[in-house]
Enzyme design. Structure first.
Site, PDB file in Angstrom:
ATOM      1  N   CYS A  70       0.784  -1.176  -0.145  1.00 57.63           N
ATOM      2  CA  CYS A  70      -0.255   0.002  -0.089  1.00 57.63           C
ATOM      3  C   CYS A  70       0.873   1.133   0.076  1.00 57.63           C
ATOM      4  O   CYS A  70       0.588   2.438  -0.120  1.00 57.63           O
ATOM      5  CB  CYS A  70      -0.895  -0.093   1.183  1.00 57.63           C
ATOM      6  SG  CYS A  70      -2.270  -0.983   1.030  1.00 57.63           S
ATOM      7  N   LYS A  84       0.354   3.572  -3.037  1.00 57.75           N
ATOM      8  CA  LYS A  84      -0.646   4.399  -3.159  1.00 57.75           C
ATOM      9  C   LYS A  84      -0.295   5.834  -3.713  1.00 57.75           C
ATOM     10  O   LYS A  84       0.800   6.309  -2.828  1.00 57.75           O
ATOM     11  CB  LYS A  84      -1.450   4.518  -1.771  1.00 57.75           C
ATOM     12  CG  LYS A  84      -2.182   3.158  -1.687  1.00 57.75           C
ATOM     13  CD  LYS A  84      -3.255   3.389  -0.607  1.00 57.75           C
ATOM     14  CE  LYS A  84      -4.437   4.210  -0.801  1.00 57.75           C
ATOM     15  NZ  LYS A  84      -5.240   3.792   0.328  1.00 57.75           N
ATOM     16  N   ASP A 113     -14.056   3.114   1.572  1.00 51.19           N
ATOM     17  CA  ASP A 113     -13.249   2.137   1.079  1.00 51.19           C
ATOM     18  C   ASP A 113     -13.952   1.376   0.093  1.00 51.19           C
ATOM     19  O   ASP A 113     -13.177   0.648  -0.851  1.00 51.19           O
ATOM     20  CB  ASP A 113     -13.237   1.172   2.389  1.00 51.19           C
ATOM     21  CG  ASP A 113     -12.490   1.676   3.352  1.00 51.19           C
ATOM     22  OD1 ASP A 113     -11.367   1.932   3.340  1.00 51.19           O
ATOM     23  OD2 ASP A 113     -12.995   1.874   4.455  1.00 51.19           O
ATOM     24  N   ASP A 137      -8.504  -3.350  -5.387  1.00 51.36           N
ATOM     25  CA  ASP A 137      -7.080  -3.031  -4.661  1.00 51.36           C
ATOM     26  C   ASP A 137      -6.033  -4.039  -5.281  1.00 51.36           C
ATOM     27  O   ASP A 137      -6.319  -5.124  -5.343  1.00 51.36           O
ATOM     28  CB  ASP A 137      -7.214  -3.280  -3.267  1.00 51.36           C
ATOM     29  CG  ASP A 137      -6.347  -2.104  -2.403  1.00 51.36           C
ATOM     30  OD1 ASP A 137      -5.072  -1.876  -3.033  1.00 51.36           O
ATOM     31  OD2 ASP A 137      -6.987  -1.462  -1.509  1.00 51.36           O
ATOM     32  N   SER A 178      -5.310 -10.519 -16.924  1.00 59.47           N
ATOM     33  CA  SER A 178      -3.801 -10.466 -16.625  1.00 59.47           C
ATOM     34  C   SER A 178      -3.252  -9.457 -17.933  1.00 59.47           C
ATOM     35  O   SER A 178      -3.985  -9.688 -18.907  1.00 59.47           O
ATOM     36  CB  SER A 178      -3.189 -11.625 -16.506  1.00 59.47           C
ATOM     37  OG  SER A 178      -3.667 -12.479 -17.872  1.00 59.47           O
ATOM     38  N   ASP A 209     -10.610   0.861   7.147  1.00 52.37           N
ATOM     39  CA  ASP A 209      -9.341   0.107   7.294  1.00 52.37           C
ATOM     40  C   ASP A 209      -8.364   1.193   7.176  1.00 52.37           C
ATOM     41  O   ASP A 209      -8.127   1.932   6.353  1.00 52.37           O
ATOM     42  CB  ASP A 209      -9.375  -1.184   6.612  1.00 52.37           C
ATOM     43  CG  ASP A 209      -9.260  -0.875   5.196  1.00 52.37           C
ATOM     44  OD1 ASP A 209      -9.391   0.269   4.555  1.00 52.37           O
ATOM     45  OD2 ASP A 209      -9.163  -1.959   4.318  1.00 52.37           O
TER      46      ASP A 209
END
Length: 358
Positions: A19, A22, A53, A70, A143, A229
């Site tokens: 994260c 970000k 979120d 995410d 992908s 979160d």
């Protein structure tokens, strides 16, 4: 497992980690400040008007669909663990809204000329294992050939519309709980620099693979007024979003209230194990934070901990004092006894978004 899978170190192939990849809050706000107005959708209960979120869409039968995504570059070297961490992190958004995960699809970017398909397979297997723990299928995905390894999920969930939890609905007097300790970004940076103490090996990875399952049960408690979160913006960033969205000021009454992943974070900070994301975070929202009565060196330690980018971090819960007993029962039920002590509270709006007292 092949020799290559044993030897590969995924973090060598990425410029960012977890994260910490970000985009900073300040830059993200600039990106999202366009003038094009989206048409209103009456069934869209949570969308672009808040910094929540996930999106939430009313299905019209008392239930709502939660939709989120995410993904990020590796924060650990193990392909299997990378898949597990990225998946736990993505599923967490559903729990943070008070919902129950339903299904997931994978997002995979892979440098096919640098890393073998067998390594990517281990990443996917890690993702499947976490989805199994959450009780949902990994039902497909997409992908691409990319310069760096990327993995994550798009996740759908369900929630009773009465139990939706947002991050902008806290009340003055609410008490704050945090369900995972801080310091993941610091430890993973120390590992990259080769100075992680042997007794701390695997500590961050183990925490990042823990699902925030308590969120679904917490969502059913009326006295839980807001929830999110803690991920890449650090505790201070996500607490600032909660405070600003609720038009309140958050108070952290001393660092003794903050759970830490271990007692050596100050050692690592003084040895320059502060992720780049921490500095980007502070540059974005530091003007909204007041740290009182701290010497300059101590203030830097505090900032480095509280703005540390967390990957698959804990739930930040705002609860009415009258509901504290209910919240504590749920935390105990999910093995979170170490997190029964509040980390702060909300008060009426002051000049600052967050006040940290020392």
């Amino acid at each position: 497992m092949t020799g290559m899978e044993n030897e590969v170190k995924l973090t060598q192939y990425s410029h960012g980690a977890g994260c910490g990849c970000k985009i900073s809050p300040k830059i993200l706000e600039e990106i999202l400040s366009g003038s094009f107005a989206m048409p209103d959708h009456k069934n869209l209960l949570v969308g672009n008007h808040s910094k929540d979120d996930a999106a939430v869409y009313d299905l019209g039968n008392g239930m709502a669909l939660i939709s989120t995504t995410d993904f990020f570059m590796p924060i650990v070297d193990s392909p299997f663990d990378f898949g597990r961490i990225a998946s736990a992190n993505a599923i967490s958004d559903v729990y943070a809204m008070g919902g129950k995960p339903l299904l997931a699809i994978a997002i995979l970017g892979w440098p096919v000329n640098k890393l073998s398909p067998s390594v990517a397979r281990k990443v996917i297997e890690g993702g499947k294992s976490i989805c199994a723990e959450a009780g949902i299928p990994l039902a497909g995905g997409h992908s691409i050939d990319s310069p760096e390894p990327i993995f994550g999920l798009a996740v759908n969930g369900l929630v009773d519309v009465r139990h939706i939890k947002q991050n902008n609905s806290a009340k003055a007097g609410d008490i704050l709980y945090l369900t995972k300790p801080l310091g993941v970004g610091i430890l993973t940076t120390a590992e990259k620099k080769g100075i992680l103490k042997p007794e701390h090996a695997g500590m961050a990875a183990k925490q990042m693979m823990q699902l925030n399952k308590a969120g679904e049960a917490l969502g059913k408690i009326a006295g839980v007024t807001a929830m999110t979160d803690v991920t890449g913006f650090g505790l201070l960033g996500h607490l600032t979003e909660m405070a600003d969205g609720s038009d309140l000021t958050a108070v952290i009454p001393g660092m003794v209230a903050i759970p830490l992943i271990n007692n050596d974070l100050e050692y690592y900070i003084t040895h320059q194990c502060v992720p780049g994301g921490t500095h980007r975070n502070w540059d974005s929202y530091g003007h909204k934070i007041l740290i009182t009565d701290a010497e300059a060196a101590k203030a830097e330690i505090i900032k480095s901990v509280l703005a540390d980018p967390q990957t698959s971090g804990g739930l930040l819960i705002a609860t009415d004092p009258a509901a504290v007993r209910e919240v504590e029962v749920v935390l105990k039920e999910f093995g979170l006894e170490k997190h029964l002590s509040p980390v702060g509270y909300f008060k009426e709006k002051d000049k600052m978004s967050v006040l940290v007292t020392v």
